[in-house]
Enzyme design. Structure first.
Site, short mmCIF file in Angstrom:
data_model
loop_
_atom_site.label_atom_id
_atom_site.label_comp_id
_atom_site.label_asym_id
_atom_site.label_seq_id
_atom_site.Cartn_x
_atom_site.Cartn_y
_atom_site.Cartn_z
N LYS A 87 0.86 -1.19 0.00
CA LYS A 87 0.00 0.00 0.00
C LYS A 87 0.90 1.24 0.00
O LYS A 87 1.76 1.40 0.88
CB LYS A 87 -0.88 -0.04 1.25
CG LYS A 87 -2.14 0.78 1.15
CD LYS A 87 -3.00 0.47 2.37
CE LYS A 87 -4.27 1.26 2.38
NZ LYS A 87 -4.99 1.08 3.65
C1 E4P Z 1 -8.26 2.28 3.63
O1 E4P Z 1 -7.56 1.39 3.24
C2 E4P Z 1 -8.15 2.93 4.94
O2 E4P Z 1 -7.51 2.02 5.82
C3 E4P Z 1 -9.46 3.25 5.58
O3 E4P Z 1 -10.56 2.82 4.83
C4 E4P Z 1 -9.56 4.60 6.17
O4 E4P Z 1 -10.84 4.76 6.74
P1 E4P Z 1 -11.21 5.90 7.81
O5 E4P Z 1 -11.49 7.15 7.06
O6 E4P Z 1 -12.44 5.37 8.48
O7 E4P Z 1 -10.02 6.02 8.73
#
Ligand code: E4P
Length: 218
Positions: A87
């Site tokens: 990622k």
């Molecule tokens: C995506 O991969 C992120 O980990 C995640 O969806 C972030 O979500 P949030 O806005 O609830 O922190």
């Protein structure tokens, strides 16, 4: 549409895996910190533990922000387990790292996507997934689901292989809207997925079926 769990919590991942609908997991440094996982070795081991539970892709995020560091960390992460997807944040260096990994056939998830232009660049660089954060857009009065719809349409027009992974999904309705918008994947905590199960008419209908059965069979 694939369902990923957005957590580093092993119990939640086990529960979703047992439910039989889990296709993968996404994590980020905040989610790892929430579970109290710190130190390079513990973090790497935690990714392996997640891969041992779920059958599917597991996104593991680089911490470095420079190109050299992203490449070094990404190689280490992808070497951990065949299910790992590296990622990488949407930055100038991130785009270069994604291109680098794409040439090596190492799979990537371009994270922190908030615009169609960012999604276009990530796909051109060869990202396996892009992660538009729809909940965080909704938080600032921008329609997150509309962004999903636009990216899906753009990728169809130009036949990009990159998959749209709707992230920052906050509730069950988001999941339904993302499915209707054509997202390839949604990632969210377990609660919004479980929220899709219940319906008062299902509960009432089942109670009536069982009561009728009991009348003649007790
Ligand atoms: C995506 O991969 C992120 O980990 C995640 O969806 C972030 O979500 P949030 O806005 O609830 O922190």
């Amino acid at each position: 549409m694939k369902f990923f769990l957005d957590t580093a919590n092993l119990d939640q991942i086990r529960e979703a895996q047992e439910l039989g609908i889990l296709d993968g997991v996404t994590t980020n440094p905040s989610l790892m910190a929430r579970e109290g996982i710190s130190g390079r070795n513990n973090i790497l081991q935690h990714y392996i533990d997640i891969c041992d539970i779920v059958i599917g892709d597991v996104s593991a995020e680089v911490i470095a922000t420079d190109l050299e560091g992203m490449i070094r960390e990404g190689k280490e992460l992808s070497g951990l387990h065949p299910q790992i997807v590296v990622k990488i944040p949407m930055t100038r260096e991130g785009i270069m790292a994604i291109k680098h990994f794409s040439r090596l056939e190492i799979r990537t998830n371009c994270t922190l996507i908030f615009s169609i232009g960012q999604a276009l660049l990530a796909a051109k660089a060869g990202a396996t997934y892009v992660s538009p954060f729809i909940g965080r857009l909704d938080d600032i009065s921008v329609d997150g689901v509309e962004l999903i719809r636009s990216i899906v349409q753009l990728y169809r027009t130009y036949r990009f292989d990159t998959q749209v992974l709707a992230a920052s999904v906050r509730h069950s309705m988001h999941i339904i809207q993302c499915a209707e918008a054509g997202a390839h994947v949604v990632t969210c905590p377990l609660k919004p997925i479980l929220g899709l199960i219940d319906h008062p008419l299902t509960t009432a209908g089942l109670e009536k079926f069982l009561a009728d059965h009991r009348k003649l069979n007790s």
